[in-house]
Write a protein that holds these residues in place. Structure first.
Motif, PDB file in Angstrom:
ATOM      1  N   UNK A 174     -43.688 -21.267  14.211  1.00 25.96           N
ATOM      2  CA  UNK A 174     -45.016 -20.681  15.296  1.00 25.96           C
ATOM      3  C   UNK A 174     -45.905 -19.310  14.522  1.00 25.96           C
ATOM      4  N   UNK A 175     -44.438 -18.144  14.752  1.00 30.66           N
ATOM      5  CA  UNK A 175     -45.241 -17.385  13.242  1.00 30.66           C
ATOM      6  C   UNK A 175     -46.644 -17.567  12.646  1.00 30.66           C
ATOM      7  N   UNK A 176     -46.984 -18.520  11.718  1.00 29.35           N
ATOM      8  CA  UNK A 176     -47.812 -18.640  10.819  1.00 29.35           C
ATOM      9  C   UNK A 176     -48.489 -19.118  11.228  1.00 29.35           C
ATOM     10  N   UNK A 177     -48.577 -19.922  12.309  1.00 31.42           N
ATOM     11  CA  UNK A 177     -50.412 -20.595  12.608  1.00 31.42           C
ATOM     12  C   UNK A 177     -50.461 -19.339  13.729  1.00 31.42           C
ATOM     13  N   UNK A 178     -50.176 -17.887  14.586  1.00 37.87           N
ATOM     14  CA  UNK A 178     -50.204 -17.509  14.924  1.00 37.87           C
ATOM     15  C   UNK A 178     -51.392 -16.962  14.400  1.00 37.87           C
ATOM     16  N   UNK A 179     -50.090 -16.487  13.133  1.00 34.20           N
ATOM     17  CA  UNK A 179     -51.376 -15.414  11.592  1.00 34.20           C
ATOM     18  C   UNK A 179     -52.183 -16.429  11.569  1.00 34.20           C
ATOM     19  N   UNK A 236     -55.591 -17.554  21.830  1.00 36.59           N
ATOM     20  CA  UNK A 236     -54.681 -18.759  21.588  1.00 36.59           C
ATOM     21  C   UNK A 236     -53.550 -18.026  20.690  1.00 36.59           C
ATOM     22  N   UNK A 237     -54.081 -16.733  19.516  1.00 39.80           N
ATOM     23  CA  UNK A 237     -53.043 -16.697  18.908  1.00 39.80           C
ATOM     24  C   UNK A 237     -51.386 -15.712  19.640  1.00 39.80           C
ATOM     25  N   UNK A 238     -52.285 -14.949  20.518  1.00 39.75           N
ATOM     26  CA  UNK A 238     -51.536 -14.542  21.098  1.00 39.75           C
ATOM     27  C   UNK A 238     -50.006 -14.953  22.011  1.00 39.75           C
ATOM     28  N   UNK A 239     -50.865 -16.286  22.961  1.00 35.83           N
ATOM     29  CA  UNK A 239     -49.974 -17.053  23.028  1.00 35.83           C
ATOM     30  C   UNK A 239     -48.259 -17.838  22.272  1.00 35.83           C
ATOM     31  N   UNK A 240     -49.024 -18.039  20.944  1.00 35.70           N
ATOM     32  CA  UNK A 240     -48.064 -18.352  20.695  1.00 35.70           C
ATOM     33  C   UNK A 240     -47.527 -16.808  19.736  1.00 35.70           C
TER      34      UNK A 240
END
Length: 167
Positions: A10-15, A32-36
């Motif tokens: 999840x961290x990687x996806x947000x990044x 979207x990153x903020x939600x993750x």
């Protein structure tokens, strides 16, 4: 252990979404990153510091200074890697919110407060490049790029910092 993998993912996806924003300048990536990252921040204890950092960065990029300020205000001091960071972020977010409202005098007061916190830290930790970068970031907002460029040249002449870092 299984939760950790999903935390890392999840961290990687947000990044990656933040990086995608930089590529195409589409704020929906940040939303979207903020939600993750919110989920990572709330659920993943060993990702607290990294996820808080990324969340602050996203608020800054979204220019959502009020939410960023409120988030930082709730954070524990221990989540910041350098002792001046909490004050720096609070004052910077406040300054940018005031600037957005057209309150230049208020903005300058807040930026000066952030600059003083960093300068105090730098007086005791002279070669901290992250602190110097934060200092220059706020000084550019306060006095402009030309003035800061002159200051950087003076620092190079004094030999306090590595030239390749400052340029």
């Amino acid at each position: 252990q299984g939760m950790n993998t999903s935390c890392d993912e999840r961290f990687k996806i947000a990044n990656e979404k933040v990086n995608a924003y930089y590529m195409v300048n589409n704020p929906s990536y940040l939303d979207s990153a903020l939600i993750d990252i919110e989920e990572v921040y709330l659920r993943c204890k060993d990702h607290k510091i990294r996820s808080a950092d990324l969340k602050i960065k996203i608020y800054m990029l979204l220019e959502d200074y009020d939410q960023g300020y409120l988030f930082i205000k709730k954070l524990d001091e221990s989540l910041f890697n350098l002792e001046y960071k909490r004050v720096f972020y609070l004052k910077t977010f406040k300054a940018l919110a005031l600037e957005k409202e057209g309150n230049i005098e208020g903005k300058n007061v807040e930026l000066m407060g952030a600059i003083e916190a960093i300068e105090d830290y730098l007086s005791r930790n002279k070669n901290n490049q992250e602190a110097l970068a934060d200092l220059m970031f706020n000084k550019v907002r306060l006095v402009g790029k030309m003035k800061v460029a002159e200051e950087i040249d003076a620092l190079i002449d004094k030999g306090d910092y590595e030239e390749e870092f400052l340029k």
